[in-house]
Design an enzyme around this catalytic site. Structure first.
Site: not given
Ligand code: PLP
Length: 386
Positions: A72-73, A151, A199-200, A237, A325
């Site tokens: 996701g990041t 989140n 994000s998966g 890839t 985090c």
């Molecule tokens: N954005 C939100 C709102 C999230 O909750 C998270 C993960 O906690 C992320 C982004 C980051 O996703 P990833 O862990 O796949 O990088």
């Protein structure tokens, strides 16, 4: 020991069906999807099938609007950098004070590099006023990046309204939809978004896979510059087994959306009501209704979140204090601070986040064991008076 996992906003159990789907691509189908021979062709087809399933989950017009990323990041970074690199005469970014570090840390980094960053405030219930977004737009605004759901609290933002505002000013709009996907019905065509990140590992796929929706016609620059993969939009890839698993997880998320909205919501509500009724000086952080169906962020006054988590862990229960985090630091989370939650409450906040794999019996277990944990910690708290 019994275990109860209530930390699904941090990460989720991989669906057994997603594991099954990816295994052949770890064992026999190891070709490179870009290769011309039969090893590659079979694999390339699986990647495209997964793309279709993710596009379907988001209501995208075309599967080609989906770009696979590593997380996701990366999807968030790709969207924001793409806007800045295509709107080179603009240097203003609009975001909020409650974004995940995936967006917030990048915004702060860009600020240090000389970009103008507006971080919009939220109300005490965590809600955002779309009129604040409109007021913040200038001729220099390159991108608006606002999350769909928080989140930590699960609070939902009015993405369609913000999208309409952004479109009327011709400003690009990105939403970090990592938490909302699979929990609320979603159709990118109703939202007026240029970019949407997911994000998966939040939807029962493995860690290390994400996706970015890029609306057809949106000017785009890759973040990872390299080979021609992903139609030239992301070098590298493809992580085929993870992509296949994400496709399966997306398909299942769509199929389970009703369950999320009814059964999961029901369990969350029962947990929340039960805890508030049994534990004095406890309160929910975040709007009552405009919230993800799986998330409950509850503050227990005059106790430390970390101490609660440790005692819960001793009894097999997993939850989170602040976001995954930010835990590790003793500062209350930036989200609760932005909402103005008093320190005595903010320090004792626990995020319970459920998934379709939770059961009523697990909710009963938490309802039985949480009140004595809080009572014991309050006995030793110098601030608590009965
Ligand atoms: N954005 C939100 C709102 C999230 O909750 C998270 C993960 O906690 C992320 C982004 C980051 O996703 P990833 O862990 O796949 O990088």
């Amino acid at each position: 020991m019994k275990t109860v996992y209530l930390d699904n906003n941090a990460t989720t159990q991989v669906a057994p069906e997603a594991v099954e789907a990816m295994l052949p691509f770890l064992r026999e189908h190891y070709g490179n999807p870009s290769s011309m021979h039969s090893f590659g062709g079979r694999v390339g087809k699986a990647v495209e099938e997964a793309r279709e399933l993710v596009a379907e989950l988001l209501g995208a017009e075309q599967p080609s609007e989906i770009v696979f990323t590593s997380c996701g990041t990366e999807a968030d970074s790709t969207a924001i950098w793409s806007a800045l690199n295509t709107e080179t005469k603009k240097n203003h970014i609009i975001t909020t004070r409650v974004e995940h570090p995936a967006v917030r840390s990048l915004a702060l980094h860009l600020k240090r590099k000389g970009y103008q960053v507006t971080e919009l405030p939220v109300h005490s219930d965590g809600l955002l006023d779309p009129r604040d977004v409109e007021r913040a737009i200038t001729k220099k605004t390159a991108i608006i990046s606002i999350m769909s759901a928080n989140n930590e609290t699960g609070v939902l933002f009015p993405i369609a309204e913000i999208g309409a505002i952004a479109a009327s000013y011709g400003v690009k709009f990105h939403t970090d939809a990592v938490q909302i996907v699979g929990k609320e019905p979603l159709n990118v065509q109703d939202l007026n978004v240029n970019f949407l990140a997911l994000s998966g590992h939040k939807i029962h796929a493995p860690k290390g896979i994400g996706a970015l929706y890029v609306k057809r016609g949106t000017r785009f620059r890759p973040f990872l510059i390299g080979g021609h993969q992903e139609r030239g939009r992301r070098g590298g890839t493809e992580g085929v087994p993870n992509i296949v698993a994400l496709g399966k997880a997306a398909q299942m998320a769509l199929a389970h959306l009703d369950d999320e909205q009814t059964r999961v919501r029901g369990m969350r509500d029962r947990l929340e009501k039960g805890l508030l009724a049994a534990i004095p000086s406890s309160k929910v952080n975040g709007h009552g209704e405009k919230r993800l169906p799986n998330t409950s962020n509850i503050s227990f006054e005059h106790v430390e979140g970390e101490a609660i988590l440790l005692m819960m862990s001793d009894l097999g229960m997993a939850a989170s204090s602040g976001s995954a985090c930010t835990s590790g630091s003793l500062e209350p989370s930036h989200v609760l601070r932005a909402m103005g939650v008093p320190y005595t409450f903010a320090h004792g906040s626990i995020r319970f986040s459920l998934s379709r794999y939770n059961t009523d019996a697990e909710v009963d277990y938490v309802l039985e064991h949480m009140p004595p944990i809080i009572a014991r910690l309050r006995e030793i708290s110098p601030f608590w008076k009965d």
